[in-house]
Design a protein around this motif. Structure first.
Motif: not given
Length: 306
Positions: A68-72
Motif C-alpha cells: 500500500f505504501y507506494p500508492y499512499a
C-alpha cells in the motif's frame, strides 16, 4: 472502503512508514501519539487489512503495508501537484524545503546559494541536514530529504533523478610555503612521505584515493583527519601538511596564492558534484527554484574550472 482516501490518515501512515515509529510520526505531525494510533486503526478498518506489525517499540510494515505504501505516497504527491497547479507562478513561494548535503559542500558552495534563495523566498522554511553520503541516500529514499548535494561517483541508480552531474578534479594541495610547492612534477612515493591531512575515512574522494593507492601497493596514513573541510583548508594555509580536495573548494585560495596544487606525476582523481532527488517525487516550486540556482552556480564553476 470508501473512506480510505482520507489524506490526513494517508499522511500519518506514510510518516510512520518512513520514521519506523508512531511516536516520531506524532512529533513530526504535531499530533498526540494516541491520535496517530487512532488514525491508523481507522485506516486499517477502512482498508480491511493490517498495515503495521507492532513489536514492542518497533514498528514494521506488513506485506499489505508494503504493497500500500507506494500508492499512499503517490496519492499525497498528486494532491501536492494539484494544489501547486492552482497557484499563480508569480505568487511568493511558501512551504518547506528539506536539503541534505555533505560537510565539504555545506562549508563552501552551499552558503552563497542558500543566502540568495532566502533573499528571494523569505517565506520558505528551509531545513538543512549535514550527513554522510549513505545517510543522504537513506534520507531521500524515505522522503525525509527533498534534494541532496554530494561529491561521489556518478549516480546510476534508477531510484534517483540527477538534476546536476558535474565532473570535477580532485587535487593534492598545500601551502605555497610547502617544500613541494616549488616543484614542477612530484613522484607519488615522494609526497606520501610528508605529513598529510585528510577527510574522514570512507569519504568519497578519500576512498577513491586509498583504492588507487592500494592497487599500486601503496598506503597513506594522515596525521590529522577531519570531516570539516574549512578546518582542513585553514590548516593547509598554516603550512601544516598537504591534503587531497576537490579543486573548486580551494579555488579562492589558489587565486590569492595562499595554496598551490601539487603536480603529482601520472596520478589523477575526479569525482562528480551531484544534485539528486527521488524519482517520481513531485518537484514543487521551491525545489525547482533552488535547483535552478544550483544549476547557475554549477555553470559558473565549470567556466572557471574547465
Amino acid at each position: 472502503m470508501e473512506n480510505f482516501l482520507d489524506l490526513k490518515k494517508l499522511n500519518t501512515f506514510v510518516k510512520i512508514a518512513e520514521s519506523g515509529s508512531f511516536y516520531k510520526a506524532s512529533m513530526m505531525l504535531g499530533y498526540s501519539p494516541a491520535a496517530v494510533s487512532i488514525q491508523i486503526q481507522q485506516l486499517e478498518v477502512d482498508l480491511g487489512m493490517r498495515l503495521f506489525d507492532r513489536l514492542g517499540k518497533q514498528v514494521r510494515l506488513t506485506d499489505h503495508g508494503k504493497q500500500f505504501y507506494p500508492y499512499a505516497e503517490k496519492i499525497l504527491m498528486l494532491n501536492e501537484e494539484a494544489k501547486e497547479s492552482l497557484i499563480r507562478t508569480d505568487d511568493m513561494l511558501t512551504g518547506e524545503l528539506r536539503i541534505g548535503t555533505i560537510d565539504s559542500i555545506c562549508d563552501t558552495l552551499f552558503p552563497q546559494v542558500l543566502a540568495e534563495f532566502y533573499e528571494k523566498n523569505p517565506n520558505v522554511n528551509v531545513e538543512v541536514r549535514v550527513c554522510t553520503p549513505s545517510e543522504l541516500f537513506e534520507g531521500i529514499k524515505h522522503n525525509n530529504i527533498d534534494i541532496m548535494l554530494l561529491l561521489d561517483k556518478p549516480s546510476v541508480s534508477k531510484d534517483f533523478v540527477a538534476d546536476i552531474q558535474m565532473e570535477t578534479e580532485v587535487v593534492f594541495c598545500a601551502s605555497r610555503n610547502h617544500p613541494l610547492a616549488c616543484k614542477n612534477e612530484i613522484e607519488l612515493s615522494e609526497i606520501l612521505s610528508y605529513p598529510c591531512i585528510l577527510t574522514e575515512k570512507n569519504a568519497s574522494y578519500r576512498y577513491i584515493l586509498e583504492s588507487k593507492l592500494s592497487e599500486l601497493g601503496l598506503g597513506i596514513k594522515p596525521s590529522i583527519e577531519s570531516q570539516n573541510t574549512n578546518l582542513i583548508i585553514k590548516l593547509l594555509c598554516n603550512n601544516m601538511g598537504y591534503s587531497l580536495l576537490p579543486r573548486f573548494l580551494i579555488e579562492p585560495k589558489l587565486r590569492d596564492n595562499t595554496l598551490a596544487v601539487l603536480p603529482i606525476k601520472d596520478f589523477h582523481i575526479k569525482v562528480n558534484y551531484q544534485v539528486l532527488h527521488k524519482k517520481d517525487k513531485f518537484v514543487n516550486r521551491q525545489m525547482e527554484s533552488f535547483i535552478n540556482m544550483l544549476e547557475k552556480q554549477a555553470g559558473i564553476l565549470q567556466v572557471s574550472n574547465p
